[in-house]
Motif scaffolding. Structure first.
Motif: not given
Length: 158
Positions: A20-43
């Motif tokens: 489980c990635l941290l982005i998925d964990f925080v989004r699961k817990h209601g933190c929708l400001s955290v967004k997926r962009g490049c998924e390569t740690a570049n954006c």
């Protein structure tokens, strides 16, 4: 596996898969400001603060955050409110998609260096991708905020 994270000031205990990635964990817990962009740690769209330091949640396993404090924009609204209007006044938030990453990194920058130079601001925000505007609007907004905070003027129409 079970992890325990202080997410935006509240303790969250949850069972996760080892991958489980941290982005998925925080989004699961209601933190929708955290967004997926490049998924390569570049954006920079997935930026969160771990123990006060900015990290890219798309490239970190949630298990590595076990026992740490994670802050997202949802938990830092009051701190962000001071300068977000200054950035918006510069037209630097055209679509708004990149704003949470910029805001999170600006909070981290100002905590570390309350009076940065323009070059220090540019260097700190270099990992954030914005496709709508040049980065000068964000820089002008931050500079106007700092100037107003230091009694040197600065304008915003909020």
């Amino acid at each position: 596996m079970e992890i325990r994270i202080r997410l935006n000031g509240r303790v969250v205990v949850d069972s996760i898969d080892p991958d489980c990635l941290l982005i998925d964990f925080v989004r699961k817990h209601g933190c929708l400001s955290v967004k997926r962009g490049c998924e390569t740690a570049n954006c920079g769209l997935c930026t969160v603060l771990m123990d006060g330091a900015p990290i890219l949640s798309c490239s970190m396993l949630a298990a590595r955050a076990d026992g740490h404090r994670i802050d997202t924009l949802e938990g830092l609204q009051e701190e962000a409110a001071g300068f977000v209007a200054f950035i918006a006044d510069q037209g630097a938030d055209q679509c708004g998609f990149c704003n949470p990453g910029f805001v999170m990194n600006t909070i981290a920058l100002l905590r570390e260096n309350p009076d940065p130079t323009d070059d220090e601001i540019r260097a700190y925000l270099a990992g954030n991708l914005c496709r709508c505007s040049g980065y000068e609007g964000q820089l002008r907004g931050i500079r106007n905020y700092l100037n107003s905070r230091n009694g040197q003027g600065g304008s915003h129409g909020a």
